[in-house]
Design a protein around this motif. Sequence first.
Motif, PDB file in Angstrom:
ATOM      1  N   GLY A  47       0.908  -1.094   0.015  1.00  0.00           N
ATOM      2  CA  GLY A  47       0.041  -0.070  -0.097  1.00  0.00           C
ATOM      3  C   GLY A  47       0.857   1.170   0.001  1.00  0.00           C
ATOM      4  O   GLY A  47       0.512   2.329  -0.656  1.00  0.00           O
ATOM      5  N   LEU A  48       1.863   1.248   0.783  1.00  0.00           N
ATOM      6  CA  LEU A  48       2.684   2.415   0.798  1.00  0.00           C
ATOM      7  C   LEU A  48       3.661   2.529  -0.443  1.00  0.00           C
ATOM      8  O   LEU A  48       3.914   3.524  -1.021  1.00  0.00           O
ATOM      9  N   PHE A  49       4.112   1.224  -0.772  1.00  0.00           N
ATOM     10  CA  PHE A  49       5.024   1.215  -2.258  1.00  0.00           C
ATOM     11  C   PHE A  49       4.472   1.646  -3.428  1.00  0.00           C
ATOM     12  O   PHE A  49       4.886   2.560  -4.250  1.00  0.00           O
ATOM     13  N   ILE A  50       3.086   1.602  -3.808  1.00  0.00           N
ATOM     14  CA  ILE A  50       2.315   2.137  -4.974  1.00  0.00           C
ATOM     15  C   ILE A  50       2.003   3.430  -4.768  1.00  0.00           C
ATOM     16  O   ILE A  50       1.589   4.160  -5.841  1.00  0.00           O
ATOM     17  N   ARG A  51       2.109   4.328  -3.880  1.00  0.00           N
ATOM     18  CA  ARG A  51       1.944   5.767  -3.798  1.00  0.00           C
ATOM     19  C   ARG A  51       2.984   6.431  -4.512  1.00  0.00           C
ATOM     20  O   ARG A  51       4.083   6.198  -4.398  1.00  0.00           O
ATOM     21  N   TRP A  52       2.431   7.591  -5.225  1.00  0.00           N
ATOM     22  CA  TRP A  52       3.362   8.384  -5.976  1.00  0.00           C
ATOM     23  C   TRP A  52       4.241   8.915  -5.314  1.00  0.00           C
ATOM     24  O   TRP A  52       5.586   9.137  -6.154  1.00  0.00           O
ATOM     25  N   GLU A  53       4.096   9.297  -4.022  1.00  0.00           N
ATOM     26  CA  GLU A  53       5.072   9.984  -3.423  1.00  0.00           C
ATOM     27  C   GLU A  53       6.406   9.025  -3.117  1.00  0.00           C
ATOM     28  O   GLU A  53       7.489   9.325  -3.172  1.00  0.00           O
ATOM     29  N   SER A  54       5.946   7.550  -2.854  1.00  0.00           N
ATOM     30  CA  SER A  54       7.024   6.643  -2.648  1.00  0.00           C
ATOM     31  C   SER A  54       7.885   6.494  -3.997  1.00  0.00           C
ATOM     32  O   SER A  54       8.965   6.195  -3.796  1.00  0.00           O
ATOM     33  N   MET A  55       7.011   6.604  -4.873  1.00  0.00           N
ATOM     34  CA  MET A  55       7.830   6.290  -6.393  1.00  0.00           C
ATOM     35  C   MET A  55       8.904   7.546  -6.477  1.00  0.00           C
ATOM     36  O   MET A  55       9.938   7.167  -6.939  1.00  0.00           O
ATOM     37  N   PHE A  56       8.708   8.784  -6.062  1.00  0.00           N
ATOM     38  CA  PHE A  56       9.437   9.783  -6.116  1.00  0.00           C
ATOM     39  C   PHE A  56      10.787   9.677  -5.380  1.00  0.00           C
ATOM     40  O   PHE A  56      12.036   9.868  -5.932  1.00  0.00           O
ATOM     41  N   ILE A  57      10.577   9.159  -4.239  1.00  0.00           N
ATOM     42  CA  ILE A  57      11.642   8.809  -3.418  1.00  0.00           C
ATOM     43  C   ILE A  57      12.548   7.644  -3.860  1.00  0.00           C
ATOM     44  O   ILE A  57      13.719   7.559  -3.728  1.00  0.00           O
ATOM     45  N   ILE A  58      11.777   6.632  -4.519  1.00  0.00           N
ATOM     46  CA  ILE A  58      12.501   5.540  -4.901  1.00  0.00           C
ATOM     47  C   ILE A  58      13.448   5.824  -6.106  1.00  0.00           C
ATOM     48  O   ILE A  58      14.662   5.430  -6.393  1.00  0.00           O
ATOM     49  N   VAL A  59      12.856   6.520  -7.126  1.00  0.00           N
ATOM     50  CA  VAL A  59      13.499   7.141  -8.171  1.00  0.00           C
ATOM     51  C   VAL A  59      14.561   7.943  -7.884  1.00  0.00           C
ATOM     52  O   VAL A  59      15.660   7.931  -8.298  1.00  0.00           O
TER      53      VAL A  59
END
Length: 944
Positions: A440-452
Amino acid sequence: MYLRRIIGLATGYIAGIICATVFVTNQTVLQITFASIAILTFAYLGRIIYLEYKWIPVSLTKQILPIFLFAFSLGNLIANKDLHPSTKSASFYSSLKDADFIEVRGWIAAEPERRRQNRLDLRIRVSEVKKFGDKKWISLNSHDIFVNIRPPSKGKSGNIYDQLSHPQAYGYKIELSGAFVKSECASNPGGFDTKMFRLGEGYSGTVKIMDWRMPRWKQGHIKITEKTRGYRMIEYALATKVRFLRTFRRSIFSPVSKFISGATLGTRFALHGEEYKGKKIEDSFRHSGVGHVLAVSGLHVSVVALLLYTLFSLSGLNPKFFAPIVIILLCGFAFLTGARPSSLRATIMNSIIIITFVYAGAGFKGATFIGMSIASFAILFRRPMVLYSAGFLLSFGAVLSLVLLTNPVDRILRQLRGAVLVFCIMCYTTILIFACTNWGLFIRWESMFIIVSFFIFFINLGNMINRRFPILLRFRFDKIPDLLRTFLSAQFAIQIGMMIPMSAFFFGNFPIAGMFVNLLAIPMVGIIVQLGILTGLSGLIPYIGSYLAFLFGAANYFFGKSFIVIAHAGTEFFPYPPVPKPTVTWIIMYYLIVAFFLSGKTWFKYLQTLVFKNASKHKIIISRILPSLTLISLILFSIIRMTVYSRNTYTVDVLAESNIPVICITTDEHKDGAVIFNTGSGFFASRHIKNTLLARHKLKIDDALISAYDQDFSMAGLAELSGLLDIETIHFPAFSSKMKDLNYYEENPDKFYSAVGGKKMLKAGRKRSWWATKCFKGFCELRKSIKENCCDSDKVFSVFDAPGVLQLKNGVKINFLTSLYSTYPGVFSFTLGGEKWLIVADPYNRTIPKLSEKTLTCNVLVLGGPPKKRSKKRDKYNKYFLGLEELLSRISPERIILTTEEQQKDLLQKKAVEKAVELCKSSAQELFHRTDVSRVYTEEIKIK
C-alpha cells in the motif's frame, strides 16, 4: 512509405472509434460531416498515389494526413453504427424492458462453453424472434444473442442440457424462451461494462434460462428442433478437438491432462476445482501471473506458427512455397480451439506477419508493425467495440511492448557495469522486498518519487566508484549470452508496457511473482503446446498412434507437472496484492512518460548540447548543485506529502444483495482504509465490493461490521474478502452479553446453543433452529478463513454488545439501536458531516416501534428491499409496506435509498412510492433512490 501509411490507417481508425465512444456523435449533421471528410480524403489520397506513380515528390505530411483523416472518419462512422444501430433487430430489442420474456428460433453458431459446473453459455444465430405470448414471429437478419443457461434440477431436462454442453451441439437448430437482460454501461465504481463487452463480442442481447424448477413460462425453456450441422470446417475441427481431449485423458495423468488441454486447446475451465498441495491450481496460476496460459492467445498461436515455420524450414523448402500451408494450418489450429475471438485475432496477426515477412521482404520489426496494423484494422472494422476488451488490448499490447521496448530496455541494461550493476541489483531487491511487505505504501506516487531519487543517487555513486576503480568495469550485464539477455529485456519490456497498467485496470491485482515465474513459464509453454499438439496428432494415427501418444504424453506430463510446481512456488514466496483501479488520465500520463523515454535519443542529445554549452560558465552549479537540490526537494516534498494530509471528504457507497444493505465508507486520506457494513455472499464481495474499494483507492478494510448473522449475506463475503484485502478489525456482535471468548465457542459448539437460548432455541421451531445452526456454521467458516489469511487472527475479531455505541478508527461513530441477534438484521445509525444515516433492513421490525422518534430521526434513510412477492411470502410482502408506512409517519428523511435485488425492480409499486412520498410530506418523487448490484448510490460528504 507504405509502412507509415498502414500504421496511419490503423491509428486513425482507432482514434475514430475512441472519438465516437467518448463524444456522442450520432446526430445526422455530424454523421454527414464525417462521411464527407471520408469521401474527400479518399479522393485526395488517390491523387497523391497518382502523383507518386508519376514520380512527383510528395511531402511526408501529404502522405500520412489524408489516410489518417480518412480512417478517423471511417472509424467514427462504423463505431456509431454499432453504438446507435437502426436495424430491425435493434428496434425490437430496444422496445423490450429488462426481464421481459422472449422466444427465439435459431442455431448454435459457436462451440458451447460450459463454465465450471453451474453455467452453460451458447452463441445463438437468431432467425426468428417474438415476445412471449405473441402469435406472430418476427423474421430478422442474422444476428447473435448470448444465452446463459443454469443446470437443471436432477431428472428434469438434464438430457437436453447434456446434449447442448457437447461440442457436437454446434450447428443444432433450437427454439428457446427466456428472460431478456438489457446490457448496461458500468454505473458502479470499478464495475463491469456489460454493454461494451457485448458489443465487442458481437451480441445483440442476452437471454437467461435460470430456474428449471419453476413453470416454463416463468423460467424459460429450450429444445432441440433439428440436429443439423454448422460450417463444415468448424465441424471437423471440433470433432478433432474431442479426439485430442480423449487422447490427453488416456495418455496423461490428471490433473496435468486438464492443464495440457487448457494450454493447448483453450479449455479454460478444465482445471476448475483441481488442487495442488491444498491450493486451487487456477488460483495459483492467477497469483503467479501465468493465468494467460489457460486461454489461447497470441502466445500460443505464435508458438504454433514458429513450430510450423521451423519444421518446414528444416525440410529445405523455399518459404514462398510453404507459407500458405503454414497459414492454413494456423487457421486449423484456431478452429481447433473453438474459433474464439482471441485465437482468431492472433491467427490473423501472425498470418499477415508471415505474408509480409516472406513475400514483401520486410524485416521482422517492419513485418510485425504491418501485421499488427492490418490485423487491428480488419478486426475492428467488423467489431469496433472489441477495442476496449481485455483480450484485444493485452494481445496487441504484449506484441507492441516487445517490438518497441525490448531494444531500449536492452540498451539500458547493457550500460550497467561494475558498481552501477551491483547497486542496481541491490536497489531492485530492496524495492521488491518493500513491495512484498508494504504494498500500500509502495504504490503511492510519493514513494515512487523517493525510490527514483535514491535510484539516481546510487547510479551516480556507482559511476564515481567505477571511475575510482576501473577494474570493476569487467563485470557488466552485456556479458550475459545474447539470447538470455534479450529474453530478460523482453520480460522487462512486457512488464513496463503492459502488465503494470493493464493488470491494475482489468484484474485489480498485480502478480509480483509473474516477473520471475514467467522467466521459466514462457519457454515451458512453448514446449508444452508443441508436445500437446504432437500428442493429439499421434492419437489420430491408427494402430501405432496410441503408443506414440504415450511417449509424447510422458514428456508432456513432466513439463506440465513442473509448470504447476513452479506456479505453486510463486504463490509461496510472493504475494498477490490488490491494486487501485487507475483512471484513464493516469493511464494516459503513464504512456506519455513511456513515450518520453522512448524518444530519449532526440531530447537527450538536445539537453546534453544545452548543458555542455553552459557547463564552462556554471560547471559546479549544473553538474553538482542543481541535480542535488532537485533530488532533495523531491524527497522532502514526498515525505511531507505522505505525513501531512488532511481528511476533507467521506464517500458513502450503498450496494445491495438480496435486499440487505451493504455500505462502504471511505475517506480521501491514504492511510485510512474502508469501513464496511455487511458484505453479502462470497461472489458479491469478490466482484462488487472489491471493485468498489479499488476504485476508491483503498487496499485494506479498517473496520468490517456484521449486522446480520446469515452465513450467505455477511460471513461468507467477509471470508472471501479476507483473502483479497487486508482486514484490520472485524466487529462481531455477541450472541449474548456473556459471549466474549470466540475460541471457546468454536471449540465447544454445544456451548453456542446454550449462549443463544439452549434447549429453548432448538424447541422454538424448525426455522429458528435451522437459522441458529446456519449462523454458527458461517461463524466457524469465517474464523477458519481469517486464521488462514491473518498472522494473528485473535486480534482481528472484536466482540461488542448491541445496543451500544462503537467508535471506529477513521472517526465514524456507530450507534447500534437494537440487538443484532434478536432483530435480524439489526438497526443502526451513524453521522457524517452533520448528516445522520439510519439503516433499516426490514421496516416491519418489532423493535422499531419501541424506539423514540428522536432516535429514529435522520437525514438519509437506507431501506432494505421488500421480500419476493410469492404466495408463501405474500404476508411478509404486505407487512413490509405496513412497516414502511408506520416508520415514515414518524420521521421525514430528506432522502430514502432503497436497496433491492436487480431482478426485483417491479416490487416497489408506484402506489407504494407515491404513498411514501406523501407520508414524507414531499411532492418530489426523486426522494427515492434505488440501488442494486448494477447501480450503486454514491454520495460525497464534505467534512465541516
